[in-house]
Design a protein around this motif. Structure first.
Motif, PDB file in Angstrom:
ATOM      1  N   LYS A 156     -41.931  -3.342 -21.875  1.00 45.49           N
ATOM      2  CA  LYS A 156     -42.997  -3.022 -21.376  1.00 45.49           C
ATOM      3  C   LYS A 156     -44.190  -3.266 -22.037  1.00 45.49           C
ATOM      4  N   ALA A 157     -43.984  -4.155 -23.210  1.00 44.93           N
ATOM      5  CA  ALA A 157     -44.733  -4.985 -24.334  1.00 44.93           C
ATOM      6  C   ALA A 157     -45.255  -6.223 -23.844  1.00 44.93           C
ATOM      7  N   PRO A 158     -46.426  -6.711 -23.477  1.00 43.14           N
ATOM      8  CA  PRO A 158     -47.091  -8.138 -23.384  1.00 43.14           C
ATOM      9  C   PRO A 158     -46.196  -9.133 -23.847  1.00 43.14           C
ATOM     10  N   LYS A 159     -45.273  -9.907 -23.167  1.00 43.51           N
ATOM     11  CA  LYS A 159     -43.830 -11.103 -23.466  1.00 43.51           C
ATOM     12  C   LYS A 159     -44.448 -12.667 -23.430  1.00 43.51           C
ATOM     13  N   LYS A 160     -43.684 -13.139 -24.018  1.00 43.11           N
ATOM     14  CA  LYS A 160     -44.109 -14.429 -24.340  1.00 43.11           C
ATOM     15  C   LYS A 160     -42.935 -15.457 -24.568  1.00 43.11           C
ATOM     16  N   ILE A 161     -42.080 -15.986 -23.569  1.00 36.74           N
ATOM     17  CA  ILE A 161     -40.223 -16.234 -24.304  1.00 36.74           C
ATOM     18  C   ILE A 161     -41.233 -18.625 -24.279  1.00 36.74           C
ATOM     19  N   HIS A 162     -40.805 -18.698 -25.099  1.00 31.52           N
ATOM     20  CA  HIS A 162     -40.618 -20.392 -25.427  1.00 31.52           C
ATOM     21  C   HIS A 162     -39.367 -20.536 -26.391  1.00 31.52           C
ATOM     22  N   GLU A 205     -32.183  -2.248 -27.581  1.00 35.25           N
ATOM     23  CA  GLU A 205     -32.951  -1.120 -28.127  1.00 35.25           C
ATOM     24  C   GLU A 205     -34.053  -0.856 -27.944  1.00 35.25           C
ATOM     25  N   ASP A 206     -34.675  -1.681 -29.674  1.00 31.63           N
ATOM     26  CA  ASP A 206     -35.487  -1.599 -29.932  1.00 31.63           C
ATOM     27  C   ASP A 206     -36.557  -1.946 -29.398  1.00 31.63           C
ATOM     28  N   LEU A 207     -36.430  -3.638 -28.946  1.00 30.88           N
ATOM     29  CA  LEU A 207     -37.366  -4.464 -28.113  1.00 30.88           C
ATOM     30  C   LEU A 207     -37.526  -3.576 -27.324  1.00 30.88           C
ATOM     31  N   LEU A 208     -37.009  -2.608 -26.483  1.00 32.58           N
ATOM     32  CA  LEU A 208     -37.817  -1.578 -25.460  1.00 32.58           C
ATOM     33  C   LEU A 208     -38.958  -0.615 -26.008  1.00 32.58           C
ATOM     34  N   PHE A 209     -38.770  -0.421 -26.812  1.00 31.69           N
ATOM     35  CA  PHE A 209     -39.646   0.731 -26.768  1.00 31.69           C
ATOM     36  C   PHE A 209     -40.614   0.158 -27.711  1.00 31.69           C
ATOM     37  N   ILE A 210     -41.061  -1.075 -27.797  1.00 28.96           N
ATOM     38  CA  ILE A 210     -42.015  -1.534 -28.289  1.00 28.96           C
ATOM     39  C   ILE A 210     -43.583  -1.907 -27.687  1.00 28.96           C
ATOM     40  N   ARG A 211     -44.440  -1.836 -27.576  1.00 31.79           N
ATOM     41  CA  ARG A 211     -45.567  -1.669 -27.632  1.00 31.79           C
ATOM     42  C   ARG A 211     -46.417  -2.850 -27.205  1.00 31.79           C
ATOM     43  N   CYS A 212     -46.523  -3.538 -28.904  1.00 32.02           N
ATOM     44  CA  CYS A 212     -47.111  -4.307 -29.287  1.00 32.02           C
ATOM     45  C   CYS A 212     -47.119  -5.981 -28.429  1.00 32.02           C
ATOM     46  N   PRO A 213     -47.584  -6.740 -28.550  1.00 31.37           N
ATOM     47  CA  PRO A 213     -47.135  -8.054 -27.728  1.00 31.37           C
ATOM     48  C   PRO A 213     -46.089  -8.540 -28.672  1.00 31.37           C
ATOM     49  N   VAL A 214     -45.039  -9.350 -27.721  1.00 30.04           N
ATOM     50  CA  VAL A 214     -43.676 -10.203 -28.272  1.00 30.04           C
ATOM     51  C   VAL A 214     -43.585 -11.675 -28.148  1.00 30.04           C
TER      52      VAL A 214
END
Length: 220
Positions: free
Chosen positions: A174-180, A141-150
């Motif tokens: 909605k935030a810019p995100k990257k998964i490594h 739930e928190d991840l879906l509200f975040i707008r800053c890069p993750v």
């Protein structure tokens, strides 16, 4: 540099890893459900960041209540924001496992309260997306509200973060995100046939290069 950060009628133990040159950006880092700020992964990352010019403040907050952990994290953010010793333009919040959930919760709540851009992004090491074998209940739930890069750094064999499920959540963010993905690593980032130092080298380099990209984007 050891510090004690006032928190209610108690205090939080914390340590600054300070780079040689003055740092304009910092990272606040905390541990998972077990352990403390001297958890080896955290010490390794803090030392790496400081040696590459990024101030790192890591802190201990015991307790398995996520709201309590988030409240402590918020207190540390405010402490650093008001610090005269380290005047920073912005910080990235980072945590391992439960610590990354607390960081995500803080960012969500602070973004609803103020828009001063002090928080630049979120680093999630081994984000615990679900309990082991309980994939039906996602902690997203928190991840879906975040707008800053993750940035997510997770093991491809993490029993608390199934690969397809995290990729599904990321696609909805909605935030810019990257998964490594750390190949074949479990929740504790253990990989058969690799030393912990070797795995941490990969994690630390990934975190730093992502921070650098996002700081550069900010400065353009």
């Amino acid at each position: 540099v050891k510090v004690k950060i006032p928190f209610g009628n108690k205090h939080l133990d914390a340590i600054f890893s300070v780079p040689e040159k003055k740092s304009t950006y910092g990272v606040i880092l905390t541990h998972g459900a077990g352990g403390d700020m001297n958890f080896p992964h955290l010490m390794s990352l803090a030392a790496y960041l400081a040696s590459h010019g990024v101030l790192c403040l890591r802190f201990t907050c015991k307790g398995l209540n996520i709201a309590y952990r988030a409240k402590a994290f918020k207190t540390v953010v405010e402490f650093l924001k008001l610090s005269d010793d380290y005047k920073l333009s912005g910080v990235f919040l980072a945590g391992r496992s439960m610590g990354s959930r607390a960081a995500a919760s803080v960012i969500r709540h602070l973004s609803q309260e103020d828009d001063d851009d002090f928080i630049q992004g979120l680093v999630c090491l081994s984000y615990p997306l679900h309990r082991p074998k309980l994939q039906s209940k996602l902690r997203d739930e928190d991840l879906l509200f975040i707008r800053c890069p993750v940035l997510f750094v997770s093991g491809s064999a993490d029993e608390m973060c199934e690969k397809q499920l995290l990729e599904g959540v990321a696609s909805k963010m909605k935030a810019p995100k990257k998964i490594h993905w750390i190949d074949k690593a479990n929740h504790g980032m253990v990989v058969k046939g690799r030393t912990m130092d070797n795995v941490m080298e990969e994690i630390n380099a990934q975190v730093f290069s992502w921070l650098r990209e996002n700081i550069e984007l900010e400065q353009k």
